[in-house]
Write a protein that holds these residues in place. Structure first.
Motif, short mmCIF file in Angstrom:
data_model
loop_
_atom_site.label_atom_id
_atom_site.label_comp_id
_atom_site.label_asym_id
_atom_site.label_seq_id
_atom_site.Cartn_x
_atom_site.Cartn_y
_atom_site.Cartn_z
N PHE A 2 75.28 -37.71 22.96
CA PHE A 2 74.50 -38.77 22.31
C PHE A 2 73.54 -39.43 23.29
N VAL A 3 72.54 -40.10 22.72
CA VAL A 3 71.53 -40.79 23.53
C VAL A 3 72.16 -41.96 24.27
N THR A 4 71.80 -42.14 25.52
CA THR A 4 72.23 -43.28 26.33
C THR A 4 71.00 -43.89 27.00
N VAL A 5 71.17 -45.09 27.53
CA VAL A 5 70.06 -45.75 28.23
C VAL A 5 70.55 -46.29 29.57
N SER A 6 69.63 -46.41 30.51
CA SER A 6 69.87 -47.09 31.79
C SER A 6 69.12 -48.41 31.75
N GLN A 7 69.72 -49.46 32.35
CA GLN A 7 69.12 -50.79 32.28
C GLN A 7 69.13 -51.46 33.65
N GLY A 8 68.04 -52.20 33.90
CA GLY A 8 67.97 -53.04 35.08
C GLY A 8 67.85 -54.49 34.65
N VAL A 9 68.67 -55.37 35.21
CA VAL A 9 68.74 -56.77 34.79
C VAL A 9 68.46 -57.66 35.99
N CYS A 10 67.56 -58.62 35.82
CA CYS A 10 67.28 -59.56 36.92
C CYS A 10 66.87 -60.91 36.36
N GLN A 11 66.93 -61.92 37.24
CA GLN A 11 66.55 -63.28 36.87
C GLN A 11 65.38 -63.72 37.74
N TRP A 12 64.47 -64.45 37.14
CA TRP A 12 63.29 -64.93 37.87
C TRP A 12 63.71 -65.94 38.92
N ARG A 13 63.04 -65.84 40.10
CA ARG A 13 63.28 -66.79 41.18
C ARG A 13 61.97 -67.45 41.57
N ASN A 14 62.07 -68.63 42.14
CA ASN A 14 60.88 -69.39 42.53
C ASN A 14 59.97 -68.55 43.41
N GLY A 15 58.67 -68.60 43.11
CA GLY A 15 57.69 -67.88 43.89
C GLY A 15 57.39 -66.50 43.38
N MET A 16 58.18 -66.01 42.44
CA MET A 16 57.96 -64.67 41.88
C MET A 16 56.74 -64.68 40.96
N SER A 17 55.88 -63.69 41.11
CA SER A 17 54.81 -63.47 40.14
C SER A 17 55.35 -62.60 39.02
N ALA A 18 54.56 -62.42 37.97
CA ALA A 18 54.98 -61.55 36.88
C ALA A 18 55.15 -60.12 37.37
N THR A 19 54.27 -59.69 38.28
CA THR A 19 54.37 -58.33 38.83
C THR A 19 55.64 -58.17 39.65
N ASP A 20 55.95 -59.19 40.46
CA ASP A 20 57.19 -59.14 41.26
C ASP A 20 58.42 -59.09 40.36
N PHE A 21 58.36 -59.86 39.29
CA PHE A 21 59.51 -59.95 38.37
C PHE A 21 59.78 -58.60 37.71
N THR A 22 58.74 -57.98 37.15
CA THR A 22 58.92 -56.68 36.49
C THR A 22 59.27 -55.59 37.52
N ALA A 23 58.71 -55.70 38.73
CA ALA A 23 59.03 -54.72 39.77
C ALA A 23 60.51 -54.81 40.16
N ASN A 24 61.04 -56.03 40.18
CA ASN A 24 62.45 -56.21 40.51
C ASN A 24 63.34 -55.61 39.41
N ALA A 25 62.96 -55.82 38.14
CA ALA A 25 63.72 -55.23 37.04
C ALA A 25 63.64 -53.71 37.09
N ASP A 26 62.46 -53.19 37.45
CA ASP A 26 62.30 -51.74 37.56
C ASP A 26 63.14 -51.19 38.71
N LYS A 27 63.28 -51.96 39.77
CA LYS A 27 64.12 -51.55 40.90
C LYS A 27 65.58 -51.44 40.49
N MET A 28 66.04 -52.42 39.69
CA MET A 28 67.42 -52.38 39.20
C MET A 28 67.61 -51.19 38.26
N LEU A 29 66.58 -50.91 37.45
CA LEU A 29 66.65 -49.76 36.55
C LEU A 29 66.76 -48.46 37.34
N TYR A 30 66.01 -48.36 38.41
CA TYR A 30 66.05 -47.15 39.26
C TYR A 30 67.45 -46.98 39.86
#
Length: 377
Positions: free
Chosen positions: A334-362
């Motif tokens: 059956f189909v499965t998914v991989s997930q990356g979960v993160c929380q925004w921290r002070n000083g993070m830009s939107a790009t940094d935030f999504t990059a961090n989630a993508d890092k967790m996904l990797y």
């Protein structure tokens, strides 16, 4: 995501009532002006056919009913029984005006200048008929119920002055009725067409917005909408210092699914996954979006890392419960998914935030897929 537009019938009824309320408020103010003008005329006349005190006394109901009605309709724009309130108000206002007109007519009969007085009363009634015809033109029945008593009064008062002259008042009554009826049809047709055209324009605008912001396959927000919302939520989080979390997920071995089962099966998988993620982002500010290809993101305002991890666990369980077939997955049938979960921290830009989630996904993919990895920093 989008507020559904009302049906054509609902919009027509709403606009008809809205215009009628606006028209009645305008007609009420004009009635006050007519009474004031009449009082000024009598005050300045050397031999008035009615005393100013008597006219003022019989005009009190117009001012009381009119003032109360104007205040009510100014404060109440939508109400379940607004149409009934409007009709009741018009009936009372009509009676108040007829009381004044009857008083004027009786005083004119006893006056030595009765002919000119009655002629003046007829002219004032004509103004009232025209006023309420304009004010109520979207509602033919209400308009006719308001103006017909006034027109009948004009016929009666004319016959009281010239009982042998039947032709003129009858012809005038018929002509006024025909003009008002046909004129109302013309203006009402224009009114309806204008409302329907406005509704069509709103539907087209909503459709364009949907095409610009919604992914056609999954009915989730697209990348552009996600980018805009994420920037807004980061600004809100910076202001109120509340948590903001992000989940990025990817369908495991999606290319193999397409190659083995075909693109139609792949599209069906993405579509069902979109429905599941939309249910996972249930709160008003939550946003599920298709990030690109088989990648999805969920923006979770007012949610800390623990809450986001719980949602990721629910998504994993819900996808397992769907049992979407995958003929070439290393994690099972059956189909499965991989997930990356993160929380925004002070000083993070939107790009940094999504990059961090993508890092967790990797990291989740490197760890064997069919799991989620949480940023514990």
């Amino acid at each position: 995501m989008y507020t559904p537009l009302p049906s054509a019938e609902q919009l027509l009824e709403r606009e008809r009532l809205s215009y009628s309320v606006m028209g009645v408020k305008w007609a009420t103010l004009l009635s006050f002006f007519l009474i004031a003008a009449l009082c000024l005329t009598i005050y300045s006349h050397p031999n008035p056919f009615i005393s100013l005190a008597k006219l003022s006394l019989f005009s009190i109901p117009i001012f009381v009913i009119g003032a109360l009605g104007h205040i009510f309709f100014s404060r109440v724009s939508l109400h379940q029984y607004l149409d009934e309130f409007l009709k009741a108000y018009l009936a009372l206002f009509n009676v108040a005006w007829l009381l004044v007109l009857v008083t004027l007519a009786r005083s004119a009969v006893d006056s030595y200048s009765r002919t000119s007085a009655i002629s003046g009363i007829e002219s004032m009634v004509d103004i009232l008929v025209l006023t309420f015809a304009i004010a109520l033109f979207p509602d033919r029945k209400t308009m006719l119920l308001m103006v017909l008593p006034l027109m009948v009064f004009n016929v009666v008062i004319h016959l009281s002055e010239q009982p042998l002259n039947l032709v003129f008042p009858i012809v005038k009554f018929i002509c006024f009725t025909v003009i008002l009826y046909t004129g109302q049809q013309i203006f009402s047709r224009w009114f309806v067409q204008s409302i329907l055209r406005n509704l069509e324009n709103k539907k087209l605008l909503q459709q364009f917005k949907r095409l610009a912001l919604v992914d056609g396959l999954t009915n989730l927000s697209n990348r552009r909408h996600f980018d805009d919302i994420l920037l807004q939520e980061i600004k809100v989080t910076e202001r109120n210092n509340r948590p903001l979390s992000l989940i990025m997920l990817d369908v495991d071995y999606f290319k193999r699914l397409n190659d083995k089962a075909g693109h139609q099966a792949g599209d069906e998988c993405l579509s069902q996954l979109g429905q599941l993620l939309a249910q996972s982002a249930m709160r008003p500010r939550d946003l599920a979006a298709r990030y690109g290809g088989e990648e999805f993101v969920i923006v979770l305002p007012e949610t800390d890392i623990a809450g986001a991890a719980a949602i990721a666990a629910n998504i994993k369980a819900d996808i397992a419960a769907l049992k979407l077939p995958h003929p070439d997955s290393e994690n099972g049938e059956f189909v499965t998914v991989s997930q990356g979960v993160c929380q925004w921290r002070n000083g993070m830009s939107a790009t940094d935030f999504t990059a961090n989630a993508d890092k967790m996904l990797y990291q989740a993919k490197q760890a064997g897929r069919d799991q989620f990895v949480v940023d514990e920093q």
